[in-house]
Design an enzyme around this catalytic site. Structure first.
Site, short mmCIF file in Angstrom:
data_model
loop_
_atom_site.label_atom_id
_atom_site.label_comp_id
_atom_site.label_asym_id
_atom_site.label_seq_id
_atom_site.Cartn_x
_atom_site.Cartn_y
_atom_site.Cartn_z
N LYS A 1 0.86 -1.17 0.05
CA LYS A 1 -0.01 -0.03 0.05
C LYS A 1 0.96 1.15 0.01
O LYS A 1 1.86 1.21 0.53
CB LYS A 1 -0.84 0.00 1.32
CG LYS A 1 -1.95 1.01 1.40
CD LYS A 1 -2.95 0.82 2.66
CE LYS A 1 -4.02 1.87 2.62
NZ LYS A 1 -4.90 1.59 3.83
N SER B 1 -9.72 1.39 2.91
CA SER B 1 -8.94 2.17 2.28
C SER B 1 -7.72 1.58 1.40
O SER B 1 -7.29 2.06 0.47
CB SER B 1 -8.32 3.23 3.08
OG SER B 1 -7.66 3.00 3.89
N SER C 1 -9.93 -1.23 7.12
CA SER C 1 -9.43 -1.26 5.68
C SER C 1 -8.58 -2.14 5.07
O SER C 1 -8.29 -2.00 3.96
CB SER C 1 -8.21 0.04 5.88
OG SER C 1 -9.28 1.20 5.78
N1 GLN Z 1 -13.17 3.38 6.85
C1 GLN Z 1 -12.52 3.96 7.89
C2 GLN Z 1 -11.98 5.21 7.99
O1 GLN Z 1 -12.49 5.81 7.07
C3 GLN Z 1 -11.30 3.12 8.17
C4 GLN Z 1 -9.91 3.35 7.67
C5 GLN Z 1 -8.89 2.57 7.76
O2 GLN Z 1 -9.08 1.44 8.52
N2 GLN Z 1 -7.71 3.27 7.53
O3 GLN Z 1 -11.63 6.08 8.76
#
Ligand code: GLN
Length: 476
Positions: free
Chosen positions: A74, A149, A173
């Site tokens: 990532k 994400s 995510s």
């Molecule tokens: N969807 C969650 C957020 O927007 C989690 C994101 C993540 O785990 N990085 O914060």
């Protein structure tokens, strides 16, 4: 066997085939790049390594457990060979002068990094629609999101470009995109994997996680990066278990808790049916199924969306030089909004910085931040109670819906609800993983396993058995 065929073997088998000279590592990584190119329409990668570079890396790769295995990383995990832009204009093209510990460990195990994957800006989002480099598409249906994400890493694995990819988890995510793309996603215990070199979002919730095409790919992928790291004070010195030892072990004696709060009356009946089927399978395999309660579950989303933005507002101040400290008066916020936008952050990151600064500001700190910290304690205690009662793992749905179409969650609050079953594990720091348990309306859904702190091996034990017993039904 052609290099393309080797790519379809498990990561461990790929390394073994290369060691036995059944294929050359350089040819395998070249085949992987060819798949990346063939799937360019997915926009899974922000940066792809050059063929010359991966062939050299493959030639000199150590003969470890991932010898010659292509992996994707990532774009918020620091690499010295490729840029680390966090899906943001603000960091576009930035090359880190140092490498993340997880990346160094991967290289030492023989893995070859084929590229950096697309993501929601600074890992804020659940769809990979918030990237400055455009959205990533779901390989199974290009009109749908891959989740987020870490959507780029999930799409890289689901499209067959590689068997293992790395992502980050602050609220779901890795598990949520794994569920949306029909693959396996693991968030380890907080402190199990070093975050040195992971760009911070919300430090008390951030983890590096791993995607695998199969449970074994994910187990190997975690095994390699787990462990103590003097560079990260939170990466504690607890022995790393053998996650693969659980493969093929019977489930007799394993107690699986089914928490009622994760199966609300409003849960999609088709997702519920897939979970019920998976629970039946676990029972048939010898596990004892127990109904349990985690009473503070419904507070996880409000608590998460106070704490994560609060920490983000502090962490992200370093990028745009915003001078307002966490204790800024609330009156400064509209001025701050203008400034933050003009510095190059996208709308979601801006929203989080504003929200986080608000909950930390004088006059609001006690009502929001402090209260959220207290409720977080209760959520953590819920898990502690359940695991102390003799339950080894919990089984829940990973997400309330399968992958949605682009634009379907344009209201931020709708988007935030995607994390309803995953954010709890980040708040409590317990390990959790998602694996495919069936299709709903043609798209995969994930089943989630959670375990007590540092008990990843229990989780993998159930996951291997479930994967084996479901067989092709996991994606039917
Ligand atoms: N969807 C969650 C957020 O927007 C989690 C994101 C993540 O785990 N990085 O914060």
């Amino acid at each position: 066997m052609t290099a393309q065929d080797v790519l379809d073997l498990s990561a461990a088998q790929t390394a073994r085939t290369i060691a036995d000279r059944g294929a050359s590592a350089a040819d395998v990584v070249t085949a992987s790049l060819a798949r990346v190119a063939a799937n360019a329409a997915l926009n899974a990668f922000v940066t792809v390594a050059s063929e010359a570079d991966v062939r050299v890396a493959a030639d000199v790769a150590p003969q470890g457990i991932l010898h010659g295995v292509p992996v994707a990383v990532k774009d918020n995990i620091a690499t010295t060979t490729l840029s680390t832009s966090c899906g943001s204009r603000i960091l576009a093209g930035w090359v880190s002068p140092y490498e993340a510990t997880a990346v160094s460990k991967l290289r030492a195990a023989g893995a070859v990094i084929i590229g950096k994957t697309n993501m929601d800006e600074f890992a804020m989002g659940s769809s990979t629609e918030n990237s400055a480099f455009g959205p990533t598409r779901n390989p199974l249906d290009h009109s749908r999101v891959p989740g987020g994400s870490s959507g780029g890493s999930a799409a890289a694995v689901a499209s067959g470009a590689c068997r293992i990819a790395y992502g980050s988890e602050t609220g779901g995510s890795v598990r949520q995109p794994a569920a949306f793309c029909g693959i396996v996603g693991v968030k380890p215990t907080y402190g199990r994997v070093s975050r040195f070199g992971l760009v911070a979002f919300a430090s008390s919730l951030d983890h590096i996680g791993v995607f695998g095409r199969s449970v074994d790919d994910a187990a190997v992928g975690l095994q390699v990066i787990a462990g103590h790291d003097p560079q990260d004070a939170t990466a504690v010195d607890v022995p790393v278990g053998d996650y693969r030892a659980a493969a093929g072990r019977p489930l007799t004696g394993l107690v699986v808790g089914v928490p009622t709060e994760y199966y609300p009356a409003s849960l999609d009946a088709k997702i519920r049916a897939k979970c019920d089927r998976a629970i039946d399978v676990l029972r048939q395999l010898g596990a004892e199924i127990r109904t349990v309660s985690l009473p503070h579950t419904d507070l996880a989303i409000p608590v998460y969306y106070i704490l994560a933005p609060a920490e983000a507002s502090s962490n992200l101040a370093r990028f745009d030089g915003v001078r307002y400290g966490p204790r800024a008066a609330a009156d400064d916020l509209s001025d701050m909004y203008e400034r933050t936008r003009s510095e190059g952050f996208g709308p979601e990151v801006t929203r989080r910085i504003i929200l986080g600064t608000y909950v930390l500001s004088q006059g609001h700190y006690d009502a929001y931040y402090l209260k959220a910290m207290l409720v977080r304690e209760r959520i953590t205690q819920d898990f502690a109670n359940v695991f102390a009662s003799g339950v080894h793992v919990l089984f829940t749905p990973t997400t309330p819906s399968p992958a949605f179409t682009f634009g379907a969650r344009s209201d931020p609050l709708d988007m935030y609800l995607s994390d309803i079953f995953t954010a709890t594990a980040n708040l409590a720091g317990v390990p959790a993983m998602s694996q495919p348990i069936g299709l709903v309306d043609g798209m995969p859904v994930g089943g989630q396993l959670l375990a007590a702190h540092f008990r990843e091996a229990d989780m993998f034990c159930a996951a291997y058995a479930l994967e084996h017993a479901l067989g092709p039904e996991a994606l039917a």
